[in-house]
Write a protein that holds these residues in place. Sequence first.
Motif, PDB file in Angstrom:
ATOM      1  N   CYS A   1      40.703  46.329  87.600  1.00  0.00           N
ATOM      2  CA  CYS A   1      39.580  45.399  87.373  1.00  0.00           C
ATOM      3  C   CYS A   1      39.729  44.777  85.982  1.00  0.00           C
ATOM      4  CB  CYS A   1      38.250  46.129  87.512  1.00  0.00           C
ATOM      5  SG  CYS A   1      37.920  46.760  89.178  1.00  0.00           S
ATOM      6  N   THR A   2      40.737  43.936  85.826  1.00  0.00           N
ATOM      7  CA  THR A   2      41.127  43.419  84.517  1.00  0.00           C
ATOM      8  C   THR A   2      40.083  42.472  83.930  1.00  0.00           C
ATOM      9  OG1 THR A   2      42.411  41.733  85.686  1.00  0.00           O
ATOM     10  CG2 THR A   2      43.588  43.693  84.914  1.00  0.00           C
ATOM     11  N   HIS A   3      39.429  41.685  84.766  1.00  0.00           N
ATOM     12  CA  HIS A   3      38.418  40.756  84.254  1.00  0.00           C
ATOM     13  C   HIS A   3      37.181  41.516  83.773  1.00  0.00           C
ATOM     14  CE1 HIS A   3      39.987  36.759  85.958  1.00  0.00           C
ATOM     15  NE2 HIS A   3      40.928  37.666  86.143  1.00  0.00           N
ATOM     16  N   TYR A   4      36.789  42.533  84.512  1.00  0.00           N
ATOM     17  CA  TYR A   4      35.647  43.338  84.090  1.00  0.00           C
ATOM     18  C   TYR A   4      35.943  44.044  82.773  1.00  0.00           C
ATOM     19  CZ  TYR A   4      32.164  47.043  83.979  1.00  0.00           C
ATOM     20  OH  TYR A   4      31.163  47.905  83.581  1.00  0.00           O
ATOM     21  N   LEU A   5      37.125  44.626  82.647  1.00  0.00           N
ATOM     22  CA  LEU A   5      37.492  45.303  81.409  1.00  0.00           C
ATOM     23  C   LEU A   5      37.549  44.315  80.245  1.00  0.00           C
ATOM     24  CD1 LEU A   5      40.168  47.749  82.821  1.00  0.00           C
ATOM     25  CD2 LEU A   5      38.039  48.399  81.683  1.00  0.00           C
ATOM     26  N   ALA A   6      37.998  43.075  80.528  1.00  0.00           N
ATOM     27  CA  ALA A   6      38.018  42.053  79.479  1.00  0.00           C
ATOM     28  C   ALA A   6      36.599  41.703  79.039  1.00  0.00           C
ATOM     29  CB  ALA A   6      38.746  40.801  79.975  1.00  0.00           C
ATOM     30  N   LEU A   7      35.659  41.697  79.979  1.00  0.00           N
ATOM     31  CA  LEU A   7      34.262  41.437  79.612  1.00  0.00           C
ATOM     32  C   LEU A   7      33.736  42.545  78.695  1.00  0.00           C
ATOM     33  CD1 LEU A   7      31.583  39.892  79.848  1.00  0.00           C
ATOM     34  CD2 LEU A   7      31.102  41.244  81.908  1.00  0.00           C
ATOM     35  N   LEU A   8      34.055  43.790  79.033  1.00  0.00           N
ATOM     36  CA  LEU A   8      33.618  44.897  78.173  1.00  0.00           C
ATOM     37  C   LEU A   8      34.203  44.759  76.768  1.00  0.00           C
ATOM     38  CD1 LEU A   8      33.846  48.004  80.551  1.00  0.00           C
ATOM     39  CD2 LEU A   8      31.900  46.491  80.135  1.00  0.00           C
ATOM     40  N   GLU A   9      35.460  44.339  76.687  1.00  0.00           N
ATOM     41  CA  GLU A   9      36.069  44.108  75.374  1.00  0.00           C
ATOM     42  C   GLU A   9      35.331  43.000  74.638  1.00  0.00           C
ATOM     43  OE1 GLU A   9      38.350  45.723  73.852  1.00  0.00           O
ATOM     44  OE2 GLU A   9      39.507  46.841  75.330  1.00  0.00           O
ATOM     45  N   ARG A  10      35.013  41.928  75.348  1.00  0.00           N
ATOM     46  CA  ARG A  10      34.314  40.798  74.728  1.00  0.00           C
ATOM     47  C   ARG A  10      32.953  41.233  74.195  1.00  0.00           C
ATOM     48  NH1 ARG A  10      31.619  38.079  72.496  1.00  0.00           N
ATOM     49  NH2 ARG A  10      31.205  35.831  72.548  1.00  0.00           N
ATOM     50  N   LEU A  11      32.298  42.135  74.897  1.00  0.00           N
ATOM     51  CA  LEU A  11      30.975  42.610  74.489  1.00  0.00           C
ATOM     52  C   LEU A  11      31.054  43.726  73.439  1.00  0.00           C
ATOM     53  CD1 LEU A  11      29.169  42.737  77.963  1.00  0.00           C
ATOM     54  CD2 LEU A  11      28.968  40.973  76.191  1.00  0.00           C
ATOM     55  N   GLY A  12      32.258  44.211  73.177  1.00  0.00           N
ATOM     56  CA  GLY A  12      32.417  45.274  72.192  1.00  0.00           C
ATOM     57  C   GLY A  12      31.959  46.632  72.667  1.00  0.00           C
ATOM     58  N   VAL A  13      32.010  46.855  74.001  1.00  0.00           N
ATOM     59  CA  VAL A  13      31.507  48.124  74.546  1.00  0.00           C
ATOM     60  C   VAL A  13      32.562  48.877  75.347  1.00  0.00           C
ATOM     61  CG1 VAL A  13      29.111  47.333  74.607  1.00  0.00           C
ATOM     62  CG2 VAL A  13      30.585  46.923  76.592  1.00  0.00           C
ATOM     63  N   ARG A  14      33.818  48.499  75.187  1.00  0.00           N
ATOM     64  CA  ARG A  14      34.873  49.150  75.960  1.00  0.00           C
ATOM     65  C   ARG A  14      34.902  50.656  75.713  1.00  0.00           C
ATOM     66  NH1 ARG A  14      37.983  51.812  78.061  1.00  0.00           N
ATOM     67  NH2 ARG A  14      40.064  51.375  78.886  1.00  0.00           N
ATOM     68  N   HIS A  15      34.504  51.075  74.518  1.00  0.00           N
ATOM     69  CA  HIS A  15      34.523  52.497  74.171  1.00  0.00           C
ATOM     70  C   HIS A  15      33.413  53.280  74.856  1.00  0.00           C
ATOM     71  CE1 HIS A  15      31.552  50.676  71.547  1.00  0.00           C
ATOM     72  NE2 HIS A  15      31.075  51.876  71.257  1.00  0.00           N
ATOM     73  N   LEU A  16      32.499  52.583  75.548  1.00  0.00           N
ATOM     74  CA  LEU A  16      31.373  53.252  76.185  1.00  0.00           C
ATOM     75  C   LEU A  16      31.614  53.549  77.668  1.00  0.00           C
ATOM     76  CD1 LEU A  16      28.393  51.336  74.545  1.00  0.00           C
ATOM     77  CD2 LEU A  16      29.375  53.539  73.891  1.00  0.00           C
ATOM     78  N   VAL A  17      32.861  53.392  78.106  1.00  0.00           N
ATOM     79  CA  VAL A  17      33.212  53.758  79.482  1.00  0.00           C
ATOM     80  C   VAL A  17      34.346  54.772  79.446  1.00  0.00           C
ATOM     81  CG1 VAL A  17      32.494  51.530  80.416  1.00  0.00           C
ATOM     82  CG2 VAL A  17      34.900  51.888  79.799  1.00  0.00           C
ATOM     83  N   THR A  18      34.455  55.529  80.526  1.00  0.00           N
ATOM     84  CA  THR A  18      35.563  56.459  80.721  1.00  0.00           C
ATOM     85  C   THR A  18      36.497  55.877  81.772  1.00  0.00           C
ATOM     86  OG1 THR A  18      34.298  58.433  80.157  1.00  0.00           O
ATOM     87  CG2 THR A  18      36.208  58.749  81.572  1.00  0.00           C
ATOM     88  N   LEU A  19      37.791  55.912  81.513  1.00  0.00           N
ATOM     89  CA  LEU A  19      38.788  55.482  82.480  1.00  0.00           C
ATOM     90  C   LEU A  19      39.830  56.584  82.601  1.00  0.00           C
ATOM     91  CD1 LEU A  19      39.888  53.271  84.343  1.00  0.00           C
ATOM     92  CD2 LEU A  19      41.048  52.269  82.355  1.00  0.00           C
ATOM     93  N   GLN A  20      40.024  57.080  83.815  1.00  0.00           N
ATOM     94  CA  GLN A  20      40.954  58.187  84.025  1.00  0.00           C
ATOM     95  C   GLN A  20      42.351  57.854  83.506  1.00  0.00           C
ATOM     96  OE1 GLN A  20      40.688  58.684  88.333  1.00  0.00           O
ATOM     97  NE2 GLN A  20      39.590  60.613  88.059  1.00  0.00           N
ATOM     98  N   ASP A  21      43.012  58.841  82.920  1.00  0.00           N
ATOM     99  CA  ASP A  21      44.414  58.672  82.544  1.00  0.00           C
ATOM    100  C   ASP A  21      45.289  58.561  83.788  1.00  0.00           C
ATOM    101  OD1 ASP A  21      43.827  58.853  79.832  1.00  0.00           O
ATOM    102  OD2 ASP A  21      44.023  61.036  79.826  1.00  0.00           O
TER     103      ASP A  21
END
Length: 464
Positions: free
Chosen positions: A63-83
């Motif tokens: 979900c690259t566009h969604y993850l890019a939105l989180l980066e744009r909002l500065g909240v990427r660190h507030l989600v967990t993504l499995q290794d």
Amino acid sequence: MTGPRVVVVGGGLAGLTAALRCADAGADVTLLEARPRLGGQTFSFARGDLLVDNGQHVFLRCCTHYLALLERLGVRHLVTLQDRLDVPIVDVRTGTRHRLRRNGLPAPLHLAGSVLGYRALSPVQRLRLVRAMRALQRVDAAASDDISFGEWLREHGQDARTTEAVWDLIGVATLNAHADDAALSLAATVFQLGLLTDSAAGDLGWARVPLQRLHGDPAAAELAAQGAQVRLGAKVESLTEGWTVRLRGGEELPADAVILAVPPAAAERLLPTGATALPPGWSARLGTAPILNVHVVYDRPVMDEPFLAGLGSVLPWVFDCSEQLGIRAGQAITVPVSAAQAVIDLPAAELRAQARAALAVLLPRTRVAEVLDFFVTREREATFRPAPGNGALRPGAVTALPGLLLAGAWTDTGWPATMEGAVRSGDAAAAALARPAIASQVSFPPATDSGAELATRPTEGVSA
């Protein structure tokens, strides 16, 4: 602001994405949302001292566009993504535990160990599953909208048990429909991009904070920082070509361009004649599908994994949402039930009895735990209906009227109704507005930011 005036109608993920992209490009943006909050279908509400999500939402690494939105909002660190993809599965009929997890090999070999060792299926069923997976890799998703996924599965040797244990276990949660009710085009997209193309694409992610703090609140702050106006409780009554947006109460807002990012029924009501080639009543034909979520707070921990899947259970997925809610003593779980037509209107007491019995099998420690709170959230129109043939009722971003664009997970994104699909639609609308042929009509500057570039990026071959 001196840029073109862009009015975005709708404050869900699609509208928020479009508004941010337009504001980043220098437009004078006004975002109108009829509800008293932003976030659309990804919202939170207060229950006592807790801020609770309306339901469990997950995403994948692809979900690259969604993850890019989180980066744009500065909240990427507030989600967990499995290794690495790892899904614990409990077969409630036998009590057997399984795991769907990937190894370090490239796709599709990354799932070979899990599939060949999946004892919920017989050896013959496992071999037929491998053949079907290989066949699904070759399906042209764009040319298979009129075919039922269930029909295709049966034609490729998939019996009811295999469909339940694999295809529906994953597909119902992502498509919001069982295989027989889903178009092959959307199912192929989900499985090709999520599991069969790139080994890391299917790694699961989820929020560690309430969704309001992940989407709506930071988006409002970012839009304000860009000089955009955000107006809540602003219901749009009509659009007049030219463009004028008329609000309830009679206020009129002039605009150079309008991005309509509302649900299908509202879009059909607001679209001026000639905007699309869709037939009258198209939104009703597209339809909706419900999702129900059961929320339970216990006085003690009842599960060790962040989530698990229940094979053969009326509760197919269970998530630990304690971190999201800030619960440190006890444990809170959320149980999403997709394609919930059969249970969406059941009384809460009946749902509680069913959930209690099912959870006692999936999570034995619930038998002795005290329930501190139990409640149900119902989204009767959670998504559009992903039925065969419904692709023809999903318009693209560009309408026949200059300066009017569409966004929403229900538009023609190529994806089912997911957070990724919603964000893609917002990116597509903003990128379309910046195309020379359209930009010249509304004095919109050509896009040079990463968001517009992302909006036109192919979806194939997504890497970790």
